[in-house]
Design a protein around this motif. Structure first.
Motif, PDB file in Angstrom:
ATOM      1  N   SER A   1       0.829  -1.207   0.000  1.00 57.86           N
ATOM      2  CA  SER A   1       0.000   0.000   0.000  1.00 57.86           C
ATOM      3  C   SER A   1       0.861   1.254   0.000  1.00 57.86           C
ATOM      4  N   HIS A   2       1.965   1.219   0.729  1.00 58.95           N
ATOM      5  CA  HIS A   2       2.876   2.364   0.785  1.00 58.95           C
ATOM      6  C   HIS A   2       3.507   2.635  -0.585  1.00 58.95           C
ATOM      7  N   VAL A   3       3.911   1.582  -1.268  1.00 62.12           N
ATOM      8  CA  VAL A   3       4.541   1.720  -2.594  1.00 62.12           C
ATOM      9  C   VAL A   3       3.544   2.282  -3.600  1.00 62.12           C
ATOM     10  N   THR A   4       2.333   1.731  -3.605  1.00 62.67           N
ATOM     11  CA  THR A   4       1.328   2.210  -4.571  1.00 62.67           C
ATOM     12  C   THR A   4       0.929   3.646  -4.270  1.00 62.67           C
ATOM     13  N   LEU A   5       0.911   4.026  -2.978  1.00 61.53           N
ATOM     14  CA  LEU A   5       0.569   5.383  -2.597  1.00 61.53           C
ATOM     15  C   LEU A   5       1.634   6.371  -3.117  1.00 61.53           C
ATOM     16  N   MET A   6       2.912   5.993  -3.031  1.00 62.43           N
ATOM     17  CA  MET A   6       3.980   6.857  -3.529  1.00 62.43           C
ATOM     18  C   MET A   6       3.860   7.059  -5.042  1.00 62.43           C
ATOM     19  N   GLU A   7       3.541   6.011  -5.767  1.00 61.93           N
ATOM     20  CA  GLU A   7       3.454   6.115  -7.231  1.00 61.93           C
ATOM     21  C   GLU A   7       2.224   6.881  -7.693  1.00 61.93           C
ATOM     22  N   SER A   8       1.191   6.910  -6.842  1.00 61.00           N
ATOM     23  CA  SER A   8      -0.022   7.631  -7.232  1.00 61.00           C
ATOM     24  C   SER A   8       0.214   9.135  -7.312  1.00 61.00           C
ATOM     25  N   GLU A   9       1.262   9.599  -6.628  1.00 59.29           N
ATOM     26  CA  GLU A   9       1.600  11.019  -6.662  1.00 59.29           C
ATOM     27  C   GLU A   9       2.657  11.348  -7.724  1.00 59.29           C
TER      28      GLU A   9
ATOM     29  N   GLY B   1      -1.758  -4.824  -5.610  1.00 58.43           N
ATOM     30  CA  GLY B   1      -1.860  -3.391  -5.386  1.00 58.43           C
ATOM     31  C   GLY B   1      -1.585  -2.650  -6.686  1.00 58.43           C
ATOM     32  N   SER B   2      -2.248  -1.483  -6.837  1.00 58.62           N
ATOM     33  CA  SER B   2      -2.067  -0.687  -8.052  1.00 58.62           C
ATOM     34  C   SER B   2      -2.239   0.785  -7.710  1.00 58.62           C
ATOM     35  N   SER B   3      -1.447   1.624  -8.381  1.00 56.45           N
ATOM     36  CA  SER B   3      -1.514   3.056  -8.127  1.00 56.45           C
ATOM     37  C   SER B   3      -2.538   3.750  -9.019  1.00 56.45           C
ATOM     38  N   ALA B   4      -3.164   3.020  -9.940  1.00 55.16           N
ATOM     39  CA  ALA B   4      -4.154   3.617 -10.853  1.00 55.16           C
ATOM     40  C   ALA B   4      -5.167   2.556 -11.249  1.00 55.16           C
ATOM     41  N   ASN B   5      -6.043   2.898 -12.211  1.00 54.71           N
ATOM     42  CA  ASN B   5      -7.077   1.987 -12.668  1.00 54.71           C
ATOM     43  C   ASN B   5      -6.453   0.700 -13.178  1.00 54.71           C
ATOM     44  N   ARG B   6      -6.852  -0.410 -12.576  1.00 58.80           N
ATOM     45  CA  ARG B   6      -6.238  -1.697 -12.893  1.00 58.80           C
ATOM     46  C   ARG B   6      -6.585  -2.167 -14.296  1.00 58.80           C
ATOM     47  N   ASP B   7      -7.755  -1.809 -14.801  1.00 60.29           N
ATOM     48  CA  ASP B   7      -8.189  -2.294 -16.116  1.00 60.29           C
ATOM     49  C   ASP B   7      -7.267  -1.796 -17.239  1.00 60.29           C
TER      50      ASP B   7
END
Length: 456
Positions: free
Chosen positions: A64-72, A88-94
């Protein structure tokens, strides 16, 4: 001027413009490929960095921490287990599902690139394996939207376009001055040759340095001077011929009229007939000399060379001329070593010596001495005829061998001659492959030197 400069300008522009386009295309392609490669390496390094953290703590909080960093960030991450299940994914998985099944089972430790087609694809992507205790437990997929790459390339294209416009403008300016600089001297030369073709030899071309254009300008100027000299020589030649022909014809006609119209004594009649005969002989000699020169000019003059014993030849020359020198109370000395041979035409060589000795008699006072010396240096024969007559002025020496040239501009007839003797001597010497030179000082005498190759 505009036609030639435009042609040169177009040729230079096409060549330089083609080279600039090729250079820009190569440079643009190299920069774009280098930039995309840098982005892929950076994306791969970012994925490997996340992989290193997850290998230490492969749990939900770390994911969750890694995906949160990439979302920014401007990149996205998708973390899956070894079976491809998204953890886990930082954006829309589709949006990423189509890329997750492209990777194989054996992914190298450093990771691999899944998609690098930035021109057509929506993303570029990489994958890095998560290994714990020697086993692959999951994967880290990194994605970067290609829209940012297209924006970067578009900005790069704009810079290249601006640089290209500046390069083209500078090229046109350089070509303008270059073509003008090349065309102007060529046009001047064209105008100079046109003037020469119309008989105007007073052309003046600027010196353009020591390059090919300078050599061409110098050659054209020299050609104009030579043609000017030839034209003047032709005028002088025609004037001389008309004078030389008119004088004996005038004598012949005048005395013939006297003999025909008057009752003369036998003594006067014989006197006038002798004058007519002398002038006819003079006219015949002139015409013969002119024919000889004409043959030499057409290279139809035959020189029949054979081995000639110069000792015997010079002895005969002395025997023939000694009476003429004694009649003028002058002395002729001949010096020639024995066993000296030369390849020459005897009659033509005799004609050469005759003309030079005849000049020595005409232009030397009573009591003068003339030396005829023959020597050998290596394989060359040197024949010198030196008198102590009145000599030739220094300003006349360069022209003394020209046709009809006389030092005595008054053309006095007391000395006789046609004015062609020395020019015939020069042509005969050249026909033998030899050289002739003259040295003289007023009041001290004249020396002619003949050099023939091929001594025997």
């Amino acid at each position: 001027m505009s036609k030639l400069s435009i042609k040169l300008g177009i040729i230079f522009f096409l060549i330089i413009f083609g080279l600039v386009i090729l250079m820009f295309l190569f440079l643009h392609s190299a920069l774009v490929d280098s930039r995309i490669e840098e982005e892929l390496i950076s994306l791969q390094a970012r994925g490997n960095s996340h992989r290193a953290i997850l290998e230490k703590h492969f749990d939900a909080d770390t994911i969750s921490h890694v995906t949160l960093m990439e979302s920014e960030a401007n990149t996205d991450v998708v973390i899956t287990d070894v079976n491809g299940k998204i953890l886990g994914s930082s954006a829309n998985r589709d949006s990423f599902k189509g890329y997750l099944h492209r990777s194989g089972f054996n992914i190298p430790r450093k990771g691999e690139i899944l998609e690098d087609n930035w021109k057509k694809g929506s993303f570029i992507s990489t994958v890095s394996p998560i290994e714990i205790d020697g086993r692959t437990e999951g994967r880290v997929y990194m994605f970067q939207d290609t829209e940012s790459l297209h924006t970067l390339i578009k900005r790069l294209n704009g810079n290249f376009l601006l640089a290209g416009i500046i390069a083209v403008c500078l090229t046109l300016i350089i070509i303008f001055f270059l073509s003008k600089g090349l065309a102007k001297p060529l046009i001047n030369m064209k105008e100079a040759t046109y003037q020469i073709s119309r008989g105007d030899f007073s052309v003046s071309l600027p010196q353009n340095g020591n390059d090919e254009l300078g050599d061409l300008a110098h050659s054209i100027s020299r050609l104009a001077n030579d043609l000017k000299y030839l034209k003047q020589e032709r005028i002088d030649f025609l004037a001389s011929i008309s004078h030389e022909l008119r004088t004996p014809l005038t004598y012949i006609k005048g005395y013939a009229d006297i003999v025909h119209s008057r009752n003369l004594s036998i003594e006067d009649r014989d006197k006038y007939l002798n004058i007519i005969r002398e002038e006819a002989n003079r006219l015949s000699d002139l015409i013969k000399d002119l024919f000889d020169l004409a043959k030499m000019d057409k290279n139809s003059f035959i020189i029949q060379k054979r081995y000639l014993d110069l000792t015997d030849f010079m002895l005969k020359i002395k025997q023939k001329f000694t009476p003429a020198f004694k009649e003028k109370e002058m002395e002729l000395k001949v010096s020639c070593p024995e066993d000296l041979f030369i390849m020459a035409d005897p009659s033509r060589l005799e004609q050469i010596i005759f003309n030079l000795l005849d000049n020595a008699i005409k232009y030397s006072p009573s009591g003068a001495k003339t030396l005829l010396t023959v020597s050998r240096k290596k394989k060359d024969i040197y024949i010198k005829i030196k008198d102590n007559g009145k000599g030739i002025p220094e300003e006349d020496l360069p022209y003394i061998l020209n046709r009809f040239y006389r030092v005595d501009k008054s053309r006095t007839r007391s000395l006789g001659g046609t004015g062609l003797g020395l020019s015939i001597v020069k042509e005969l010497v050249l026909a033998h492959g030899g050289k002739i030179s003259v040295k003289s000082k007023e009041g001290k005498g004249t020396e002619f030197e003949l050099i023939f190759k091929g001594a025997g």
